[in-house]
Write a protein that holds these residues in place. Structure first.
Motif, PDB file in Angstrom:
ATOM      1  N   GLY A  92      35.246  32.466  15.503  1.00  0.00           N
ATOM      2  CA  GLY A  92      36.447  31.930  14.874  1.00  0.00           C
ATOM      3  C   GLY A  92      37.257  31.064  15.822  1.00  0.00           C
ATOM      4  O   GLY A  92      37.722  29.964  15.458  1.00  0.00           O
ATOM      5  N   VAL A  93      37.421  31.531  17.051  1.00  0.00           N
ATOM      6  CA  VAL A  93      38.167  30.741  18.036  1.00  0.00           C
ATOM      7  C   VAL A  93      37.393  29.475  18.401  1.00  0.00           C
ATOM      8  O   VAL A  93      37.982  28.401  18.597  1.00  0.00           O
ATOM      9  CB  VAL A  93      38.464  31.597  19.285  1.00  0.00           C
ATOM     10  CG1 VAL A  93      39.168  30.752  20.343  1.00  0.00           C
ATOM     11  CG2 VAL A  93      39.318  32.807  18.916  1.00  0.00           C
ATOM     12  N   ALA A  96      38.059  27.016  15.696  1.00  0.00           N
ATOM     13  CA  ALA A  96      39.403  26.455  15.822  1.00  0.00           C
ATOM     14  C   ALA A  96      39.468  25.430  16.945  1.00  0.00           C
ATOM     15  O   ALA A  96      40.112  24.385  16.809  1.00  0.00           O
ATOM     16  CB  ALA A  96      40.409  27.583  16.071  1.00  0.00           C
ATOM     17  N   LEU A  99      37.900  22.221  15.772  1.00  0.00           N
ATOM     18  CA  LEU A  99      38.830  21.507  14.896  1.00  0.00           C
ATOM     19  C   LEU A  99      39.907  20.793  15.720  1.00  0.00           C
ATOM     20  O   LEU A  99      40.294  19.656  15.415  1.00  0.00           O
ATOM     21  CB  LEU A  99      39.482  22.477  13.912  1.00  0.00           C
ATOM     22  CG  LEU A  99      38.598  23.009  12.778  1.00  0.00           C
ATOM     23  CD1 LEU A  99      39.353  24.056  11.971  1.00  0.00           C
ATOM     24  CD2 LEU A  99      38.128  21.869  11.872  1.00  0.00           C
ATOM     25  N   GLY A 100      40.379  21.490  16.764  1.00  0.00           N
ATOM     26  CA  GLY A 100      41.359  20.858  17.635  1.00  0.00           C
ATOM     27  C   GLY A 100      40.793  19.633  18.334  1.00  0.00           C
ATOM     28  O   GLY A 100      41.476  18.613  18.483  1.00  0.00           O
ATOM     29  N   ALA A 179      32.558  22.618  13.684  1.00  0.00           N
ATOM     30  CA  ALA A 179      33.593  23.605  13.370  1.00  0.00           C
ATOM     31  C   ALA A 179      33.301  24.295  12.045  1.00  0.00           C
ATOM     32  O   ALA A 179      33.424  25.531  11.935  1.00  0.00           O
ATOM     33  CB  ALA A 179      34.962  22.919  13.316  1.00  0.00           C
ATOM     34  N   LEU A 183      32.538  28.365  11.693  1.00  0.00           N
ATOM     35  CA  LEU A 183      33.380  29.228  10.863  1.00  0.00           C
ATOM     36  C   LEU A 183      32.577  29.846   9.721  1.00  0.00           C
ATOM     37  O   LEU A 183      32.806  31.004   9.351  1.00  0.00           O
ATOM     38  CB  LEU A 183      34.573  28.426  10.328  1.00  0.00           C
ATOM     39  CG  LEU A 183      35.569  27.950  11.399  1.00  0.00           C
ATOM     40  CD1 LEU A 183      36.622  27.036  10.784  1.00  0.00           C
ATOM     41  CD2 LEU A 183      36.238  29.141  12.078  1.00  0.00           C
TER      42      LEU A 183
END
Length: 425
Positions: A92-93, A96, A99-100, A179, A183
């Motif tokens: 999950g991280v 993220a 995505l960042g 990403a 996820l």
């Protein structure tokens, strides 16, 4: 023993089925691929964010340093925390962070996001010990082989994916796609991974200290780490620099050319079982020597990449294939050597080994970009040769020390004999 405690702490119902093993192999490939696809995207990042190519290469370096840090900081938690929530949270991280990276407005943000992705995408190093404790002894080798195949597939396909997606859709697209995949896998694993009981109750600081203590206590671990750090450093230097070479004035190709070149390394999957059998038959040291010499030879072949045209592309294809086979063969030899040292602490030994390997790789990536900027492709190939010579000098020193110990009647390191499975009681 550590391995026994893992198995005994897992309920019988927690056995891994083939579908779960396939999903775990896919997870390993996706996780490892997050470290490698930025190499193909780096030239596009440079043009997209209007920065120099060597500055854009810092994105790759940040991911490599992050991966080394993740091996040290997070992998030991596999001995302390239940595997399912640990793996799902890490994925999950990672998602993220990707995505960042996809939305980063400038290079500093992209570098920071890449470092975060590197830290948390060490999932394959958590999955392997978990799977080893969830399958019967007679299936363990096959399962480990499947997971390793997934990781290799991720390495091979990541640059192709990054180059093609980046060329067609822009440099942000590979990060966004990765990403979504990370996820999605996290959600799937949250439902299918069996529950496990942590094999250790040691506090986190003690888990972190264990790899450092093992490095201090085990000279063969230090030697193996040095071999892999130098060879993997050369490997990363080449793949950081080859993207700049192919997209530069010598060839004038697009980023997808890096991905196509990476497919040549598919031959590594054929060579790896051969290398493994040679380790079983002859021991780790002969295979390590061949891997080091192969790395040195690859530097000479790759130097002809400056010719350009078809001849240069053939040299690059042959050189990268030789380098990949050498690096992966050395990995097999080194891990066979270190896993024979402490059967009760293999996860922590692997933490020390992989941390050192990726510190070497991330340093090699930075040095490769610097060498290419200052001295061109020839300078980068000289760097690869120099790193291989360092490994060769260490190997020759070990042989000299071993010979001196033998003639002096001292105890000889138990490393050279062929590896055999221990007898069962």
């Amino acid at each position: 023993m550590h391995g026994a405690s893992v198995s005994s702490s897992v309920p019988p119902a927690a056995a891994l089925g083939r579908r779960v093993i396939f999903l775990l192999a896919l997870t390993c490939g996706v996780a490892v691929g997050n470290i490698y696809f930025p190499q193909a995207v780096s030239p596009l990042v440079a043009s997209g964010l209007d920065v120099s190519p060597d500055s854009a290469a810092l994105v790759v370096t940040a991911a490599q340093f992050g991966y080394a840090a993740g091996n040290f900081l997070l992998v030991p938690l596999g001995d302390r925390l239940p595997h399912r929530p640990l793996i799902v949270v890490m994925l999950g991280v990672t998602g993220a962070g990707l995505l960042g990276a996809a939305g980063a407005p400038a290079l500093p943000g992209l570098i920071g996001a890449s470092a975060l992705v590197g830290v948390t995408t060490v999932i394959a190093q958590v999955i392997a010990p978990m799977a080893a404790g969830l399958v019967p002894d007679d299936r363990r080798g096959a399962v480990m082989g499947t997971l390793l195949a997934g990781s290799i597939g991720g390495i091979l396909l990541a640059r192709t994916f990054g180059g093609l997606a980046g060329e067609w859709l822009g440099w942000r697209a590979p990060y966004l796609i990765a990403a979504v995949v990370a996820l999605s896998i996290a959600v799937a694993l949250a439902f299918v991974l069996p529950a496990t009981v942590p094999p250790s109750r040691q506090p986190y600081p003690a888990l972190l200290a264990a790899p450092l203590r093992l490095l201090r206590q085990e000279p063969e671990l230090r030697r193996s780490c040095f071999y892999q750090a130098t060879v993997f450093g050369g490997f990363q230097a080449v793949w950081t620099g080859v993207a700049l070479l192919l997209t530069g004035p010598v060839y004038g190709l697009g980023a997808q050319a890096v991905g196509v070149l990476a497919l040549v390394s598919a031959g590594t999957m054929v060579a790896m079982p051969v290398a493994g059998r040679q380790v079983d038959r002859r021991g780790s040291d002969p295979v390590s020597l061949v891997a080091i010499l192969g790395t040195l030879a690859s530097a000479g072949v790759l130097a002809f990449g400056t010719l350009g045209g078809a001849a240069g592309l053939v040299a690059l294809g042959a050189g990268t294939l030789l380098l990949d086979v050498a690096m992966q063969s050395g990995m097999i030899a080194n891990q066979a050597r270190i896993f024979a040292l402490r059967p009760d602490a293999r996860s922590r030994i692997n933490t020390a080994y992989m941390t050192c390997a990726f510190l070497g790789g991330s340093t090699g990536s930075w040095l490769g970009a610097t060498a290419y900027t200052r001295s061109g492709w020839t300078g980068l190939c000289a760097l690869v040769a120099f790193l291989a010579v360092l490994a060769l000098a260490r190997h020759l020193l070990h042989r000299r020390t071993t010979a001196a110990a033998r003639t002096g009647g001292q105890a000889e390191p138990v490393d050279d004999p062929p590896l055999r499975a221990p007898r069962r009681p």
